[in-house]
Write a protein that holds these residues in place. Sequence first.
Motif, PDB file in Angstrom:
ATOM      1  N   TYR A  84       0.745  -1.094   0.135  1.00 34.90           N
ATOM      2  CA  TYR A  84      -0.072   0.050   0.104  1.00 34.90           C
ATOM      3  C   TYR A  84       0.790   1.199   0.023  1.00 34.90           C
ATOM      4  O   TYR A  84       0.457   2.300  -0.666  1.00 34.90           O
ATOM      5  N   ASN A 199     -11.026  15.049  -9.426  1.00 38.60           N
ATOM      6  CA  ASN A 199     -11.533  14.340  -8.606  1.00 38.60           C
ATOM      7  C   ASN A 199     -11.788  12.747  -9.323  1.00 38.60           C
ATOM      8  O   ASN A 199     -11.619  11.834  -8.782  1.00 38.60           O
ATOM      9  N   VAL A 200     -12.715  12.981 -10.319  1.00 42.98           N
ATOM     10  CA  VAL A 200     -13.141  11.725 -10.895  1.00 42.98           C
ATOM     11  C   VAL A 200     -12.120  10.712 -11.288  1.00 42.98           C
ATOM     12  O   VAL A 200     -11.916   9.602 -11.358  1.00 42.98           O
ATOM     13  N   PHE A 202      -8.817  11.013 -10.808  1.00 40.40           N
ATOM     14  CA  PHE A 202      -8.128  10.559  -9.631  1.00 40.40           C
ATOM     15  C   PHE A 202      -8.778   9.249  -8.953  1.00 40.40           C
ATOM     16  O   PHE A 202      -8.132   8.082  -8.750  1.00 40.40           O
ATOM     17  N   GLY A 203     -10.023   9.277  -8.872  1.00 43.11           N
ATOM     18  CA  GLY A 203     -10.601   8.248  -8.322  1.00 43.11           C
ATOM     19  C   GLY A 203     -10.573   6.864  -9.389  1.00 43.11           C
ATOM     20  O   GLY A 203     -10.596   5.773  -8.891  1.00 43.11           O
ATOM     21  N   ILE A 204     -10.928   7.158 -10.609  1.00 40.66           N
ATOM     22  CA  ILE A 204     -10.644   5.946 -11.642  1.00 40.66           C
ATOM     23  C   ILE A 204      -9.279   5.397 -11.579  1.00 40.66           C
ATOM     24  O   ILE A 204      -9.046   4.072 -11.477  1.00 40.66           O
ATOM     25  N   LEU A 206      -7.354   5.529  -8.662  1.00 45.36           N
ATOM     26  CA  LEU A 206      -7.453   4.735  -7.634  1.00 45.36           C
ATOM     27  C   LEU A 206      -7.786   3.248  -7.529  1.00 45.36           C
ATOM     28  O   LEU A 206      -7.400   2.322  -7.055  1.00 45.36           O
ATOM     29  N   VAL A 207      -8.881   3.230  -8.362  1.00 45.38           N
ATOM     30  CA  VAL A 207      -9.675   1.807  -8.533  1.00 45.38           C
ATOM     31  C   VAL A 207      -8.812   0.982  -9.388  1.00 45.38           C
ATOM     32  O   VAL A 207      -8.477  -0.201  -9.020  1.00 45.38           O
ATOM     33  N   ASN A 212      -4.214  -0.405  -4.680  1.00 49.28           N
ATOM     34  CA  ASN A 212      -4.567  -1.052  -3.431  1.00 49.28           C
ATOM     35  C   ASN A 212      -5.136  -2.437  -3.865  1.00 49.28           C
ATOM     36  O   ASN A 212      -5.223  -3.329  -3.007  1.00 49.28           O
ATOM     37  N   VAL A 213      -5.486  -2.703  -5.114  1.00 49.53           N
ATOM     38  CA  VAL A 213      -6.008  -4.035  -5.234  1.00 49.53           C
ATOM     39  C   VAL A 213      -4.926  -4.483  -6.625  1.00 49.53           C
ATOM     40  O   VAL A 213      -5.194  -3.783  -7.746  1.00 49.53           O
ATOM     41  N   ALA A 217      -5.807  -9.469  -9.041  1.00 46.88           N
ATOM     42  CA  ALA A 217      -7.132  -9.787  -8.032  1.00 46.88           C
ATOM     43  C   ALA A 217      -8.384  -8.964  -8.614  1.00 46.88           C
ATOM     44  O   ALA A 217      -9.422  -8.962  -8.088  1.00 46.88           O
ATOM     45  N   LEU A 218      -8.243  -8.091  -9.667  1.00 49.45           N
ATOM     46  CA  LEU A 218      -9.286  -7.400 -10.203  1.00 49.45           C
ATOM     47  C   LEU A 218     -10.106  -8.287 -11.259  1.00 49.45           C
ATOM     48  O   LEU A 218      -9.397  -9.174 -11.931  1.00 49.45           O
ATOM     49  N   PRO A 219     -11.421  -7.981 -11.879  1.00 47.14           N
ATOM     50  CA  PRO A 219     -11.947  -8.618 -12.470  1.00 47.14           C
ATOM     51  C   PRO A 219     -11.236  -8.419 -13.928  1.00 47.14           C
ATOM     52  O   PRO A 219     -10.603  -7.136 -13.941  1.00 47.14           O
ATOM     53  N   MET A 222     -11.554  -4.953 -15.537  1.00 46.58           N
ATOM     54  CA  MET A 222     -11.053  -3.993 -14.802  1.00 46.58           C
ATOM     55  C   MET A 222      -9.423  -4.014 -15.133  1.00 46.58           C
ATOM     56  O   MET A 222      -8.912  -2.757 -15.120  1.00 46.58           O
TER      57      MET A 222
END
Lengths: 288, 581
Positions: A84, A199-200, A202-204, A206-207, A212-213, A217-219, A222
């Motif tokens: 992390y 922000n959006v 940044f969020g994309i 992040l995921v 973090n994953v 481990a992601l589908p 993704m």
Amino acid sequence: MSERRATSDTEPAVLRSSAPTSLWGSFRSSLRVVFVGGVISFRALFNWLNPYIFVPTMLIAPVFQILLFAYVGRSAGVGNDGFYVIGNAVQYASIPCLFAMANTIAGERFTQTLGIVLSTPVNRVALFLGRSLPVVANGWFVAMVALLVGGRVLGVDLPPRVWPGIALCVVVASASCTGLGLLQASIALRVRSTAVLSNVLFGILLVFCGANVALDALPAWMASVGRALPLTHAIEAARRIAGGAALGDVGGLLVREALLGVVFTVAGLLALRYVEAQSRRHATLELQ
Amino acid sequence: MSILEARELRRSFATTTGVLRRRIEPVEAVRGVSFHIERGEVFGLLGPNGAGKTTTIKMLITLLLPTSGSATILGHDVVADPRAVRRRIGYVFGGDRGLYERLSALDNLRYFAELYAVPAREQRARIGELLELVGLSGRERERVEGFSRGMRQRLHIARGLLHDPDLLFLDEPSIGIDPVGARELRQTIAGLREQGKTILLTTHYMFEADELCDRIAVIRQGELVATGTPAELKARVSAGSVLEVEVFDALGDRLAIVEGLPRGAVVNHDDRGNQSDARRLGRCRRGCHRRDARRAARHTGRSGRHPAAHPGGRLRRAGRIVSRVHRAARVLVTLWWLQLKIVAVSAFDGVLGVIYPLFFATTAFLMFGQSGNPQALVYAGLGAAVMGTWSAMATSASGALQSQRWQGTLELLVCAPTRLALAVLPVTAALATVALYSLVATLLWGRFVFGIEVSIASPVAFVVALAVTLASLATFGFLLSVTVVRYRTGWALGNLLEYPGWLLCGFLVPLDLFPTWVQWLAQALPPTWGMAAIRSAAAGQAPWGEIAVCAGFGLGYAVLATVLSERLVDSARRHATLALT
């Protein structure tokens, strides 16, 4: 009226035009726009980023992002702190890279200098590349400080020999993410909500970028999206270097990251050109 | 060849009205404008506000495309060949903005010198001479934010001349400048005219156009209604003349002289009223207590007696209290609704504001999903939903007030006779509404995308816990946001607390994972108790103790914020920080 008109012989030196006309002259002036103009514009648009703002938002916030996801990982019983620390430190470079590039348009719009800048004949490639260089440097600095402090707080030990390699990964990550920021800046020419859009994005990141994953481990869909985004390959490269891999072992990942950066930068410059033309049509340049 | 030729230029805009049912209406700003400018000429575009002057200029300087018609500058079409046009023109507009406030005058000029490709070896000399020309020598190393309007305007002109343009556009350059500054500016423009510069000047001052222009075109409602030299235009108007006299300190016999001007002249002297306004403002600035100022503002225009002196005093006092509560409620509801409209004015903002927390929720769901424990996912589902409200309330509230500062409306809020708390609380209340949408969106996202089924055993207790949590968060956001009134960097406090709040309030991480001192710290934050109450209600346990503590904290923060807001306003007035952007 005509008697008071001065002829060109009597014009003061200050009013004689001396803009470069040769190809070499144009190239030199473009280089000056990239380096000198880039630094001045960064100071002009980000002078508000004083220590009272820079330290909380750029130096402390990423450390807390690292802590948040490290503790979520502990709570869920997955991952380890080192995973992390590296993922979130590199991913946080996207804050300066995305927000700052969007602000090169939004900030001009706010100071009402956008119209003046766009009414100049300056080469747009030089203009925006110049603006992106300080942003890359800032992104690198923010991520490296987060890595150092976040690692110390959580007791993650990164030996000195891995730092140069990780630093290189972060440079490439910041540059490629700034390319994405440039593409976003073109949208900022058309819409007002640049901070929300940043922000959006940044969020994309992040995921999807494996901060973090892990991609495994992601589908599958993704993971595919993640591989087409900036930061993903650089994060993976940095983790491998921290795990003991040599720089040569992660060369492929870094090249892919850099190529993505080039693709986003070119797309951003083309989009800027297109949207600038559209803004003239739709009168959206000076929306506040 | 004319240096500029405009042929039948037209430009229409689409304006939007309404929030939910938007209507688009076309507005024709410029309707077939044609004119030409010869080399060395100063051409004036004269017309009232909204006549289409600026739109015309923006088409000519390549910032707007004409809807129809065409224009060329030195033979280059403004639509087809914008870069060639831009090399040959300079653009200066009036008003405060258009400069980099936090850079020095010198750096502003250096930057635009680079953009206009002024060779490096010539920049220093050229900037020096232009600063001399506009009378700013010696002030060039000062930040522009400290410049007066007149100085800014002269700096604008220096910027516009950096690359020695063939044609200089001056768009209402003297707007908002005091008479002395405007006169100096006109002298600068007259100096340029003497040097043979070609200028297109827009203005709504007739005397300015008369003094500076060789030819004038009068524009009204987007159409040119007359063109000619000042003498020709004046000759056409034979019905009378307008003489505008500005007199300062016009007292006694001097006022009589002005009033004794020839018949037909209209003399308005509003000296007295202006002075009384100035006196009132001056006293306020000397440091009178804000409460007194507010009381004075509230009582302005009232002629009634003091309520206590009235025979039916008690009844009237009760009526007055009801009236005050009613007024406060109306202010709260109206401002809440207006703030919601500000958020909703762009569907883009509204929708993206709601989905932002979903990214963090998704990351958490993916992480907890790896554990393979369904109970852990439910824990994350509820926590992530409430977590989103923290960012909407605690951090966005200070951002909302900061945007008031940027728009220059913060001073208006403080000047109003309403308590600042009444004006700010609706902002956080509006954000609570957005936070609620975000919470529901996260629960639905968890349910339908990740299959997280959050069951609520005690719905009533759950709703109460949620309402108290949101209310306490609103007061916490209020506390953070009032710092913006005093400090322009105050909004960073909200950003600083976003992650710590997410980390410490028990949304996704149980408190017992932290050291004891951190747990104590977390318990001073209202959502920690709110989250505990929500989890208890969902599990069917009585959450009333946690709800009471959460409400107590919320109330405490509200009182603290109200007291602090008054003090911060006083401090901002003392240190003149209200107008800083």
